[in-house]
Motif scaffolding. Structure first.
Motif, PDB file in Angstrom:
ATOM      1  N   THR A  97      26.893  37.652  46.570  1.00  0.00           N
ATOM      2  CA  THR A  97      26.453  36.333  47.128  1.00  0.00           C
ATOM      3  C   THR A  97      27.039  35.851  45.944  1.00  0.00           C
ATOM      4  N   SER A  98      27.392  33.849  46.553  1.00  0.00           N
ATOM      5  CA  SER A  98      27.232  33.323  45.540  1.00  0.00           C
ATOM      6  C   SER A  98      26.452  33.197  44.525  1.00  0.00           C
ATOM      7  N   GLU A  99      24.923  33.497  45.515  1.00  0.00           N
ATOM      8  CA  GLU A  99      23.451  32.749  44.556  1.00  0.00           C
ATOM      9  C   GLU A  99      23.602  34.178  43.343  1.00  0.00           C
ATOM     10  N   ALA A 100      23.268  35.445  43.838  1.00  0.00           N
ATOM     11  CA  ALA A 100      23.565  36.659  43.043  1.00  0.00           C
ATOM     12  C   ALA A 100      24.994  36.300  42.046  1.00  0.00           C
ATOM     13  N   LEU A 101      25.673  36.156  42.406  1.00  0.00           N
ATOM     14  CA  LEU A 101      26.622  35.683  40.502  1.00  0.00           C
ATOM     15  C   LEU A 101      25.919  34.653  40.159  1.00  0.00           C
ATOM     16  N   ILE A 102      25.801  33.333  40.567  1.00  0.00           N
ATOM     17  CA  ILE A 102      24.994  33.024  39.577  1.00  0.00           C
ATOM     18  C   ILE A 102      24.243  33.362  38.871  1.00  0.00           C
ATOM     19  N   LEU A 116      31.794  42.427  41.480  1.00  0.00           N
ATOM     20  CA  LEU A 116      32.471  41.517  43.167  1.00  0.00           C
ATOM     21  C   LEU A 116      32.381  42.329  44.012  1.00  0.00           C
ATOM     22  N   LYS A 117      31.693  42.676  45.106  1.00  0.00           N
ATOM     23  CA  LYS A 117      32.165  43.064  46.425  1.00  0.00           C
ATOM     24  C   LYS A 117      33.317  42.106  46.968  1.00  0.00           C
ATOM     25  N   LYS A 118      33.704  42.494  47.832  1.00  0.00           N
ATOM     26  CA  LYS A 118      35.182  42.108  48.168  1.00  0.00           C
ATOM     27  C   LYS A 118      34.406  40.653  49.189  1.00  0.00           C
ATOM     28  N   GLY A 119      35.477  39.428  50.046  1.00  0.00           N
ATOM     29  CA  GLY A 119      34.624  38.233  50.430  1.00  0.00           C
ATOM     30  C   GLY A 119      35.062  37.563  49.518  1.00  0.00           C
ATOM     31  N   THR A 120      34.266  35.713  49.925  1.00  0.00           N
ATOM     32  CA  THR A 120      34.361  34.914  49.117  1.00  0.00           C
ATOM     33  C   THR A 120      32.960  34.385  48.492  1.00  0.00           C
ATOM     34  N   TYR A 121      33.284  33.578  47.898  1.00  0.00           N
ATOM     35  CA  TYR A 121      32.729  33.170  46.908  1.00  0.00           C
ATOM     36  C   TYR A 121      32.499  31.926  46.315  1.00  0.00           C
ATOM     37  N   ASN A 148      41.533  47.194  45.382  1.00  0.00           N
ATOM     38  CA  ASN A 148      42.978  46.365  46.061  1.00  0.00           C
ATOM     39  C   ASN A 148      42.157  45.412  47.349  1.00  0.00           C
ATOM     40  N   ARG A 149      41.102  45.416  46.768  1.00  0.00           N
ATOM     41  CA  ARG A 149      40.692  44.018  48.085  1.00  0.00           C
ATOM     42  C   ARG A 149      39.781  43.012  46.985  1.00  0.00           C
ATOM     43  N   LYS A 150      40.782  42.181  46.600  1.00  0.00           N
ATOM     44  CA  LYS A 150      40.283  41.024  45.436  1.00  0.00           C
ATOM     45  C   LYS A 150      39.131  40.072  46.647  1.00  0.00           C
ATOM     46  N   PRO A 151      38.004  40.050  46.024  1.00  0.00           N
ATOM     47  CA  PRO A 151      37.211  38.669  46.269  1.00  0.00           C
ATOM     48  C   PRO A 151      37.984  37.624  45.952  1.00  0.00           C
ATOM     49  N   GLU A 152      37.733  36.350  46.526  1.00  0.00           N
ATOM     50  CA  GLU A 152      37.880  34.858  46.519  1.00  0.00           C
ATOM     51  C   GLU A 152      36.633  34.423  45.850  1.00  0.00           C
ATOM     52  N   THR A 197      35.648  38.463  30.522  1.00  0.00           N
ATOM     53  CA  THR A 197      36.501  38.915  31.241  1.00  0.00           C
ATOM     54  C   THR A 197      36.613  38.321  32.867  1.00  0.00           C
ATOM     55  N   LEU A 198      38.280  38.844  33.538  1.00  0.00           N
ATOM     56  CA  LEU A 198      37.836  38.564  34.679  1.00  0.00           C
ATOM     57  C   LEU A 198      38.736  39.965  35.131  1.00  0.00           C
ATOM     58  N   GLU A 199      39.524  40.087  36.199  1.00  0.00           N
ATOM     59  CA  GLU A 199      39.445  41.277  37.524  1.00  0.00           C
ATOM     60  C   GLU A 199      39.740  41.715  38.479  1.00  0.00           C
ATOM     61  N   ASN A 200      41.516  41.786  38.676  1.00  0.00           N
ATOM     62  CA  ASN A 200      41.203  41.668  40.425  1.00  0.00           C
ATOM     63  C   ASN A 200      40.145  41.056  41.591  1.00  0.00           C
ATOM     64  N   ILE A 201      40.697  39.453  40.907  1.00  0.00           N
ATOM     65  CA  ILE A 201      40.061  38.615  41.740  1.00  0.00           C
ATOM     66  C   ILE A 201      41.135  37.007  41.752  1.00  0.00           C
ATOM     67  N   VAL A 202      40.367  36.312  42.545  1.00  0.00           N
ATOM     68  CA  VAL A 202      41.886  35.507  43.234  1.00  0.00           C
ATOM     69  C   VAL A 202      40.758  33.838  42.669  1.00  0.00           C
ATOM     70  N   LEU A 203      40.961  32.935  42.267  1.00  0.00           N
ATOM     71  CA  LEU A 203      40.465  31.641  42.179  1.00  0.00           C
ATOM     72  C   LEU A 203      41.504  30.511  43.310  1.00  0.00           C
ATOM     73  N   THR A 204      40.489  30.139  43.644  1.00  0.00           N
ATOM     74  CA  THR A 204      40.583  29.146  43.934  1.00  0.00           C
ATOM     75  C   THR A 204      40.300  27.492  44.049  1.00  0.00           C
ATOM     76  N   GLY A 205      41.313  26.727  44.017  1.00  0.00           N
ATOM     77  CA  GLY A 205      40.150  25.308  43.470  1.00  0.00           C
ATOM     78  C   GLY A 205      40.840  24.228  44.685  1.00  0.00           C
ATOM     79  N   ASN A 206      40.578  22.935  44.397  1.00  0.00           N
ATOM     80  CA  ASN A 206      40.552  22.074  45.278  1.00  0.00           C
ATOM     81  C   ASN A 206      41.428  21.484  44.553  1.00  0.00           C
ATOM     82  N   LYS A 207      42.081  20.903  43.671  1.00  0.00           N
ATOM     83  CA  LYS A 207      42.679  20.636  42.940  1.00  0.00           C
ATOM     84  C   LYS A 207      42.780  19.029  42.370  1.00  0.00           C
ATOM     85  N   THR A 208      40.922  19.572  42.072  1.00  0.00           N
ATOM     86  CA  THR A 208      40.255  18.338  41.683  1.00  0.00           C
ATOM     87  C   THR A 208      39.643  18.447  40.326  1.00  0.00           C
TER      88      THR A 208
END
Lengths: 766, 766
Positions: free
Chosen positions: B507-512, B526-531, B551-555, B574-585
């Protein structure tokens, strides 16, 4: 001498107590025998050169002596073996001694008269002693050589007399290229450096140690107990260009230059005597550049020089200076020196030239002021108050003054607390030697000052017995500044002069004969009348031609080709109360085209000169020490004095002093005087022109540049009280403002103008 | 240690046999008590600082001990007294010892952490020993300081450990301004210089002795038996800038730089070990400038650097060089060194830049070739033949090669007779230590070579037992190149590392929480899923965020302001096998605006980055050691990697290594990479860019300069096998021809061109 005595003793001891070393004395009669003897010589051998003239010999003295058994090359009778003609001496190997040779009447075919190296064979622990090199100078002044060139380590030049080098190149040169030649601990001691004539430009040093390219090397040469007598070659009597050298107990007597710490660092200048005189401002003291020098116990007497030639000149440096220019002065100590009757003896930031940024590149601008300099416990004494003891060419913010004493008020711009006015009195102990009557023993003790344990005379400085200045009381009985027994050979008398005589003459033939037969300094006295001369008169010695009667001028009428007088090396002509008349086909005075190996002089007083082409024409390599014209009249000539052939722009010039006073010039077609010096280098200050009380009329009409008097690049110019009338030129002269040149009161009528240019653009020499 | 032992023995002897010196042990609990104790201390006293943290203390340790009875400032228990916060130590007086202090978690408020001077009170015969300075670095990398600054004479830093200085300024500095500080004979011995991170530009030396302004001073500092471990601060690990220093028996281990004889002359470099490795060309050996150095008995192993970083780099000088630039190399001896498996170890006329006369002033042109250099009795051994042992950047006409041995054919352009091919064989004695199996005892004997009496291990070199190279057989049993017992303290272990663990998160909280609580080098899986992350993630240590499954990138979806990740000092992400998505801000990665005291790193592998403003934005003072992107996809961002804020043009830059491989960039509006280094100075070579196998599409359309990739001033660039398609720019990039940059095979479709400029005009730094 002492060293030789010790060596001799050692040799004797060695032979008698330790071994039966096979040593020989081999007498040689000629160069072949000498070569053979050298080829076979062994430790302890003595090779004896037979008395007589050894002409055109190139001696290569190679051998391997030992400390106890050196190999000696000596004269059969000291002083009776002369090396003449095209000759030289090279020394290679170890523990060799050269004793009592006399070089004269010749010059070296190589770059050195004596060289401590034969090809790749370098000398170590070798000594040249009791030798004389007299006037052994190149026929062509432009050809450069050294008289003694040091290589290797632990070599010595002692008790020698060297005089009269007039060509390019320092008299003594210490070379430091290559690890074999550093840490050299050479000794240059107890020599007499006799007069070296003015050279006119740079490269006339008496001693140079290294050059800028080796200025980072540890040299450790000792220059001590030498007598520098009128060594006037150039502005640097000694040019230090390496590290850790020591200058001790030398006497600089009326030498027109300074001991200059040009490159290199951490030198010791201790116990030296600098004697000027009342008149010359060319005589300097010590000029400081670079880092870490200790200047202690020196005695300056009547040094009147200023700027580069002041008693103590501390220069400004160039920030991040190129290797061959001026490093900043840092960490220098000036302590316990005496300045007696010197004029403004302390000059700081000498050479500051920020104002010339327009005409000079940034790498020539000396803006880095001295830093971390300590000036302490010095004495300035003036019989007549000198209220400007300090001259500053920039701010003085990096110098710490401590406990210096002066006997008058300091009204200089710089008034440090550490320069204290005190009513010191002095007593004269002997010639030029003045000592304070009471010790001022409360001295400043700076970092490492405890190592200054002795005074000028070697007396101890102790907490209980100390004094400001170079000398601690009591001074021993009969103390003298110049102890001539210490200097030079034991056999050569440099002062052997024949007394001059007067020769009376009344015909042309008699005049010609008299000139040929005269000894140096003889006077030829002419009866009234005319003397017709159809060939040139050669002047190759000092001679005067004067009128027997002041009021009736004899007239010399020339129909000779080319010139009336032909000036040769050493020619020193005085003319008084006579008339010189040409037929417009010849010059009055002309030098040789080449081989003007030595300077010439002209002294003209009360002379009428008329109907010549040029008054004086010179060759490029020629050099006049003095051209003096007074109370004379010059007229109906094409040109006047043409001292303009040295155009290398390397700082050289064709005459040191040109003095023209109370003289009238009338109807000179072109230029009246052309006196030239090219090349930017403030350290080779030169050319001196006095032009005073003269009258110029109807001249310059055919001068293509429309200038009456040309003095481009000449540094010292006095130009006053002249009258210019009806000279059809645009310019009378251009003066150089930056050098303080300005026209005095001149009267100008219908004659162009005198222009002052502040900064002259000159070709950079470096 | 030995010295302390001796001193202790002396103290005991003194007390028992000679006097009853009143010595005290005074324990102090705080700074007031310490100040008081210092105020009253006498020879022989021992001041003991109580265990604990001494925070924000400025200690001025002044006293007058004696050789027999020094005054000691020591820790109650060595290692248990830490100096923290805003603290420093100044030492003034004589015969003082500082023992066992530990500086950490802080920085100095002055210019130095330890300074051998208190105002005007300089230290002499003082020792700092058994101390540690660890990461005591300024918060702002641009603020310059030294950790140990020497003044005075005869001071010592021994058996200390210093590591982690990341700000401007050499770790150790020896100062020489003022006569009190020359002939200093300081000892810097038996220390361990732990890793110093890359600084990115100049002023990151580990030891500097003097500067150009004091480069003429005699220093005589001894740097011996130190261990330089990955001292990567800059191209000069040691910068010699004074004279007569000695570097003996040090080990340079994988340090990205050289021992550089930058200014100053007559240094001895004897018996040192330089260990490179197979990969890095940044690790160098000895770089030679100036005069009179002796380089003997050194051992070079796998040094692969070239030019400035070659095993032996002998530079060209500038004729008549300015004080702060490059003097010609003269009179240098390189003898009895071993070069084992080095690549082209001998490089001559390094820095020759005559070809750049168009863009550089004359005072920057290094055209003066080495002169009078002797290279003799060296051994070059290569397991795999290196046919180009010599690289020459100009003629090699001033170097004499004598009796050097190489075990393969020399096919270099320069083929001196004195480099002899011989079938030498070697044996491995211990790690990296290879010794020839037989002595080659017929050696060349040059001038003064008889003074080289020992080999690398201190064994005698005699006429009967000698060898080319650094080592004479027989080698003692168990000989090692790195004897760690010699270096550093007896109490501090620099290798105390906690073993990393993996933290599983879903979870996001656990990541933090995990990010906060992780120890350095821990891995967050990270387990698969979105954070969803609505605030920035701070990275201030080494941490990895990876996908639990390849094979399954968490986002990670960011709605945070400003940035997704905030990079702090020491942040190593170090970041490996994940997706980073912003909102352009926000940016993806942003450094702190200031106080980026230490470097950060980014390692991105198999990551998808999309919808951000910039991918990376940095502050001026920040420095990335490495930014590595591989196998990733970056799209729909305004800008890419912006490493362009260090614009002082002083040779500094914002990242050491930028490596982008196998990555696609699509729809980046402006510049994709802006990586800048300004200032001309070849001695601070830096910036390394690898751009390989990437694809760029539809990017650069809003770039005002119409350049897709900016790499101005970056020295090392590899640019190949990329594909550029439909990027509406004029230029893809400008490469720097003079640095050997050229585009490899790139595919360009509708995308402007790659330009190569031969000589780049850069601002002169000096």
């Amino acid at each position: 001498m002492k060293r030789i005595a010790i060596i001799s003793t050692l040799v004797i001891l060695f032979i008698t107590t330790k071994s039966l070393a096979q040593t020989n004395s081999i007498k040689v009669l000629n160069i072949n025998e000498l070569n053979n003897a050298i080829k076979n010589c062994k430790a302890g051998d003595q090779i004896i050169m037979a008395n007589g003239v050894w002409k055109d010999v190139e001696i290569k003295f190679y051998g391997k002596g030992t400390k106890e058994n050196p190999i000696t090359l000596t004269a059969e009778t000291i002083g009776k073996v002369t090396i003449e003609g095209i000759s030289n001496l090279k020394i290679g190997g170890s523990n060799l001694i050269v004793n009592g040779l006399y070089f004269k009447n010749g010059y070296t075919p190589s770059k050195n008269v004596i060289q401590f190296k034969i090809d790749n064979k370098i000398a170590d622990n070798c000594t040249v002693t009791q030798c004389v090199i007299e006037g052994f100078t190149q026929p062509d002044r432009d050809v450069s050589d050294h008289w003694v060139e040091f290589w290797g380590r632990h070599n010595e030049l002692s008790h020698c007399y060297l005089t009269g080098k007039s060509n390019f190149g320092p008299t003594i040169m210490v070379r430091l290229e290559g690890n074999e030649n550093i840490y050299n601990y050479h000794h240059i001691t107890n020599n007499h450096f006799g007069p070296r004539p003015r050279k006119g430009g740079p490269h006339g040093e008496t001693i140079q140690l290294g050059d800028s390219g080796t200025s980072m090397t540890p040299s450790y040469t000792l220059v001590s107990n030498n007598f520098f007598e009128r060594c006037n070659g150039e502005i640097e009597v000694i040019s230090n260009k390496s590290n850790f050298n020591e200058y001790r107990n030398n006497v600089f007597f009326e030498s027109e230059g300074s001991l200059v710490l040009r490159h290199g660092n951490y030198c010791t200048i201790d116990g030296n005597v600098f004697i000027g005189n009342d008149n010359s401002t060319n005589i300097g003291g010590i000029r400081v550049i670079n880092t870490g020098h200790w200047i202690t116990n020196n005695y300056f007497y009547k040094i009147k020089g200023k700027e580069f030639r002041s008693a103590l000149a501390v220069m400004n440096g160039i920030p991040k200076s190129p290797l061959n220019r001026y490093n900043q002065v840092t960490d220098v100590v000036v302590a316990y020196n005496s300045f007696i009757d010197c004029k403004s003896p302390w000059q700081f930031s000498v050479g500051s030239n920020v104002s010339q940024s327009d005409v000079l590149p940034a790498t020539e601008i000396r803006s880095a002021r001295p830093e971390r300099v300590v000036v302490a416990n010095n004495l300035i004494y003036n019989e007549v108050a000198d209220v400007n003891p300090i001259v500053n060419y920039d701010k003085v913010d990096g110098v710490t003054f401590k406990n210096n004493i002066i006997n008058n008020e300091n009204k200089s711009e710089v008034k440090p607390e550490g320069l204290i006015t005190k009513a010191v009195t002095v007593s004269k102990k002997s010639k030029a030697l003045f000592v304070s009557n009471e010790n001022i023993s409360d001295v400043y003790s700076g970092f490492y000052f405890e190592t200054i344990t002795k005074d000028l005379f070697g007396n101890a400085r102790t907490p209980n017995s100390n004094n400001v200045g170079a000398i601690v009381n009591p001074v021993k009985e009969n103390a003298v500044l110049i102890d001539k027994t210490k200097f030079g050979t034991h056999w050569f008398n440099p002062n052997n002069v024949v007394k001059p005589k007067t020769i009376n003459v009344s015909t042309s033939e008699a005049l010609i004969t008299a000139l040929k037969e005269a000894n140096a300094h003889d006077v030829i006295s002419l009866k009234k009348g005319t003397y017709k001369l159809n060939s040139s008169v050669v002047i190759n010695k000092a001679v005067s031609i004067v009128s027997a009667s002041k009021n009736r001028k004899p007239e010399l009428i020339f129909s000779s080709e080319n010139t009336a007088f032909e000036m040769h090396p050493n020619g020193n002509l005085t003319l008084e109360n006579i008339v010189l008349t040409g037929n417009k086909t010849q010059n009055t005075f002309t030098t040789l085209d080449k081989y003007m190996s030595k300077a010439y002089d002209l002294f003209i007083n009360n002379v009428e000169i008329k109907n010549f082409k040029s008054v004086l024409e010179v060759s490029k390599g020629s050099f006049a020490d003095t051209v003096s014209v007074a109370n004379s009249s010059i007229k109906n000539c094409e040109r006047g004095f043409m001292l303009n052939k040295e155009t290398n722009d390397g700082g050289d010039y064709n005459a040191e002093f040109v003095i023209i006073k109370n003289t009238t010039f009338d109807n000179i077609q072109e230029v009246v005087l052309d006196y030239y010096r090219g090349g930017y280098d403030e350290s080779t200050i030169g050319g001196n022109l006095i032009l005073k009380n003269n009258t110029f009329t109807n001249s310059g009409k055919a001068e293509k540049d429309s200038i009456l008097i040309k003095n481009r690049g000449i540094v010292n110019v006095e130009f006053s009280k002249n009258t210019f009338k009806n000279n059809p030129v645009k310019l009378i002269a251009i003066l150089w403002g930056e050098k303080g040149q300005e026209p005095g009161e001149n009267t100008i009528v219908n004659s162009g103008k005198i222009e002052v240019v502040q900064n002259l653009e000159l070709k950079l020499m470096y």
